[in-house]
Design an enzyme around this catalytic site. Structure first.
Site, short mmCIF file in Angstrom:
data_model
loop_
_atom_site.label_atom_id
_atom_site.label_comp_id
_atom_site.label_asym_id
_atom_site.label_seq_id
_atom_site.Cartn_x
_atom_site.Cartn_y
_atom_site.Cartn_z
N LYS A 1 66.17 51.49 8.74
CA LYS A 1 65.48 52.05 9.91
C LYS A 1 65.54 51.09 11.09
O LYS A 1 65.78 51.50 12.24
CB LYS A 1 64.00 52.34 9.55
CG LYS A 1 63.88 53.52 8.60
CD LYS A 1 62.49 53.71 8.02
CE LYS A 1 62.57 54.81 6.95
NZ LYS A 1 61.28 55.18 6.39
N GLN B 1 55.55 52.83 5.52
CA GLN B 1 56.48 53.14 4.44
C GLN B 1 55.71 53.44 3.16
O GLN B 1 54.84 52.69 2.74
CB GLN B 1 57.43 51.94 4.24
CG GLN B 1 58.58 52.20 3.29
CD GLN B 1 59.61 53.19 3.83
OE1 GLN B 1 59.72 53.42 5.04
NE2 GLN B 1 60.36 53.82 2.95
N ASP C 1 56.54 60.47 11.09
CA ASP C 1 56.81 61.03 9.76
C ASP C 1 56.33 62.48 9.66
O ASP C 1 56.69 63.19 8.72
CB ASP C 1 56.05 60.24 8.68
CG ASP C 1 56.84 59.07 8.15
OD1 ASP C 1 58.07 59.19 8.03
OD2 ASP C 1 56.21 58.04 7.82
N1 L34 Z 1 56.51 56.83 5.44
N2 L34 Z 1 57.89 56.66 3.61
C1 L34 Z 1 57.69 57.10 4.86
N3 L34 Z 1 58.62 57.81 5.53
C2 L34 Z 1 59.81 58.08 4.97
O1 L34 Z 1 60.71 58.83 5.62
C3 L34 Z 1 60.07 57.61 3.68
N4 L34 Z 1 61.29 57.78 3.05
C4 L34 Z 1 61.32 58.00 1.60
C5 L34 Z 1 60.48 56.87 0.96
N5 L34 Z 1 59.29 56.56 1.71
C6 L34 Z 1 59.07 56.92 3.00
C7 L34 Z 1 62.45 57.23 3.45
O2 L34 Z 1 62.62 56.73 4.56
C8 L34 Z 1 62.79 57.87 1.29
N6 L34 Z 1 63.40 57.32 2.48
C9 L34 Z 1 64.73 56.89 2.59
C10 L34 Z 1 65.27 56.32 3.74
C11 L34 Z 1 66.57 55.89 3.80
C12 L34 Z 1 67.38 56.01 2.72
C13 L34 Z 1 66.88 56.58 1.57
C14 L34 Z 1 65.57 57.02 1.51
C15 L34 Z 1 68.78 55.50 2.81
O3 L34 Z 1 69.13 54.80 3.72
N7 L34 Z 1 69.64 55.80 1.82
C16 L34 Z 1 71.00 55.38 1.79
C17 L34 Z 1 71.16 54.09 1.01
C18 L34 Z 1 70.50 54.08 -0.35
C19 L34 Z 1 70.42 52.72 -1.03
O4 L34 Z 1 71.38 51.92 -0.87
O5 L34 Z 1 69.44 52.47 -1.73
C20 L34 Z 1 71.83 56.53 1.21
O6 L34 Z 1 73.03 56.55 1.46
O7 L34 Z 1 71.26 57.41 0.56
#
Ligand code: L34
Length: 286
Positions: free
Chosen positions: A54, A98, A121
């Site tokens: 982020k 988060q 969010d």
């Molecule tokens: N408050 N909490 C709040 N807001 C959110 O919107 C989230 N979420 C979920 C968990 N808690 C939260 C996220 O941001 C899940 N989430 C999230 C954000 C980014 C990625 C995955 C989940 C992400 O960047 N995924 C990449 C890399 C994964 C890795 O290497 O672990 C992907 O390609 O899926």
């Protein structure tokens, strides 16, 4: 024929490019750089990765990014007082705490404390209510990202059987509502659902948000279905994989999203959009 892979990496890049251009126009006009504050409590390694992504996206957008890393021992009162400070900080337009939070902190109390105009969010009950009615400024990042992935392939949801597995406040519930707004016929399944495979086999669009590695297998999927994988799990070898058994399901589906590189990057792109929206609310340009 194997499914077409919808790349969240590619779609998020084009969404972010659009947001960046729009943000530049906004900043030129108002002199305001959109600012996002992200609070992380404790040291969950997955949360640390998401928060880092982020922060990086903010930098790419030219947004101000304020990271608050708090120890696991932080009290609810301490967290609430930081939120109060950020609520009245004019350089902070979006606030994100988060999830998940340590067990001694009440998540609802924290969400309720965020100014709804800064709630990027869309977890605050006021924003949840706006979404249910269909008149909203913010959509939660993950379900909004899924809708964007479907739109990128011009997939018409009208009249389709949409099955969402998972009923969380963050994904399952709002996801179902967004599909309903687009005129889908929506079924929400969860851990108490009877005859789950029978229901999922009726899905034209199947959204998996369970949080169990490889839960959705080919026998649960209709030939030609569109399969969206929201899950992020780690294998014993430490690899990131989804709730869908990609190798077998991709032989049967018409479209499928990968993990990583699917919904995750879209969540972040939509968060950037919400941060720009929050800055516009602050500047009273919307
Ligand atoms: N408050 N909490 C709040 N807001 C959110 O919107 C989230 N979420 C979920 C968990 N808690 C939260 C996220 O941001 C899940 N989430 C999230 C954000 C980014 C990625 C995955 C989940 C992400 O960047 N995924 C990449 C890399 C994964 C890795 O290497 O672990 C992907 O390609 O899926």
């Amino acid at each position: 024929m194997p499914a077409k892979i919808i790349s969240g990496k590619d779609v998020s890049a084009s969404v972010k490019a659009r947001i960046k251009t729009e943000a530049e126009v906004f900043t030129a006009k108002t002199g305001i750089a959109p600012g996002l504050a992200v609070i992380i409590v404790g040291e969950d390694p997955a949360s640390q990765i998401y928060v880092r992504n982020k922060h990086k996206a903010c930098k790419d957008m030219g947004f101000a990014s304020f990271e608050h890393t708090l120890p696991e021992s932080t009290t609810e009162a301490e967290l609430l007082s930081l939120i109060a400070k950020l609520n009245s900080d004019d350089s902070v337009h979006g606030i994100l705490v988060q999830m998940p939070l340590p067990k001694h902190i009440n998540e609802n109390a924290v969400i309720n404390a965020i100014n709804p105009d800064k709630d990027v969010d869309a977890f605050h009950p006021e924003n949840v209510g706006h979404i249910m009615i269909g008149d909203y400024k913010f959509l939660p990042g993950t379900p909004a990202g899924v809708m964007e992935l479907l739109a990128s392939e011009n997939i018409d949801i009208t009249g389709k059987n949409c099955v969402v597995i998972g009923r969380s406040n963050i994904v399952g519930k709002p996801m179902s509502m967004l599909l309903l707004h687009k005129h889908g016929t929506v079924t929400i399944c969860h851990s108490r659902t009877k005859n789950l495979p029978e229901i999922t086999r009726g899905a034209d669009i199947l959204v998996a948000a369970i949080g169990k590695l490889g839960f959705v297998t080919a026998d649960m999927v209709k030939e030609g279905a569109i399969v969206i994988d929201v899950g992020i799990n780690r294998t014993a070898e430490g690899k990131v994989r989804g709730d869908v058994d990609f190798d077998s399901v991709s032989e049967k589906a018409s479209y499928i999203t990968p993990v990583p590189g699917g919904v995750g990057p879209m969540t972040i792109a939509m968060l950037m959009l919400n941060t720009l929206t929050a800055a516009k609310i602050f500047a009273k340009t919307i």
